[in-house]
Scaffold this active site. Sequence first.
Site, mmCIF file in Angstrom:
data_model
loop_
_atom_site.group_PDB
_atom_site.id
_atom_site.type_symbol
_atom_site.label_atom_id
_atom_site.label_comp_id
_atom_site.label_asym_id
_atom_site.label_seq_id
_atom_site.Cartn_x
_atom_site.Cartn_y
_atom_site.Cartn_z
ATOM 1 N N GLY A 142 44.045 -10.114 54.332
ATOM 2 C CA GLY A 142 42.833 -9.333 54.533
ATOM 3 C C GLY A 142 41.810 -9.504 53.430
ATOM 4 O O GLY A 142 41.820 -10.470 52.675
ATOM 5 N N SER A 143 40.938 -8.498 53.340
ATOM 6 C CA SER A 143 39.760 -8.564 52.476
ATOM 7 C C SER A 143 40.101 -8.586 51.000
ATOM 8 O O SER A 143 41.050 -7.943 50.549
ATOM 9 C CB SER A 143 38.858 -7.361 52.764
ATOM 10 N N THR A 144 39.224 -9.270 50.256
ATOM 11 C CA THR A 144 39.314 -9.259 48.796
ATOM 12 C C THR A 144 39.101 -7.853 48.225
ATOM 13 O O THR A 144 39.503 -7.583 47.082
ATOM 14 C CB THR A 144 38.265 -10.197 48.185
ATOM 15 N N VAL A 145 38.480 -6.970 49.005
ATOM 16 C CA VAL A 145 38.285 -5.585 48.563
ATOM 17 C C VAL A 145 39.639 -4.883 48.376
ATOM 18 O O VAL A 145 39.731 -3.848 47.723
ATOM 19 C CB VAL A 145 37.368 -4.836 49.561
#
Length: 132
Positions: free
Chosen positions: A59-62
């Site tokens: 998923g996201s780097t966030v």
Amino acid sequence: MQGRSISKGTGSGELLVSSEPISFLSGVDPETGIVVEHGHPLEGQSIAGRVLAFPYGKGSTVGSYVIYALKQNGLAPAAIINTETEPIIAVGAIIAEIPMIDRLPPEFSDLPPGTTVTVNGDTGEVSCDGTS
Ligand SMILES: C/C(=C\C(=O)O)CCOP(=O)(O)O
């Protein structure tokens, strides 16, 4: 058991194992520490204070920031173990100062649920403290 050091420090807790990767952004609620991804093997379980083992992040780097937010909220895992980590989880663990290792030998998967383990992020070792 000897693995590779990713993030320094030592953490102990009950082992919580996921057979599937974890996305921290939208997959884990930073306000509760509970896995919220629908259909995930750990859906509904709290990762707070556990030694969280999973193959790698997705998923996201966030997701790195979500790991940091979990720590700020007092809901972070005591330590993280990955099969083979990638930058999202590694960065999150380092900025949140959560001990983390990867690349353990196959025998690690023989540890039963409920085992209390200690992860030494300085040496890359995990030791078994017993079952509860
Ligand atoms: C910086 C990003 C989002 C935000 O500010 O909320 C982009 C994150 O990109 P990913 O492709 O999800 O890693």
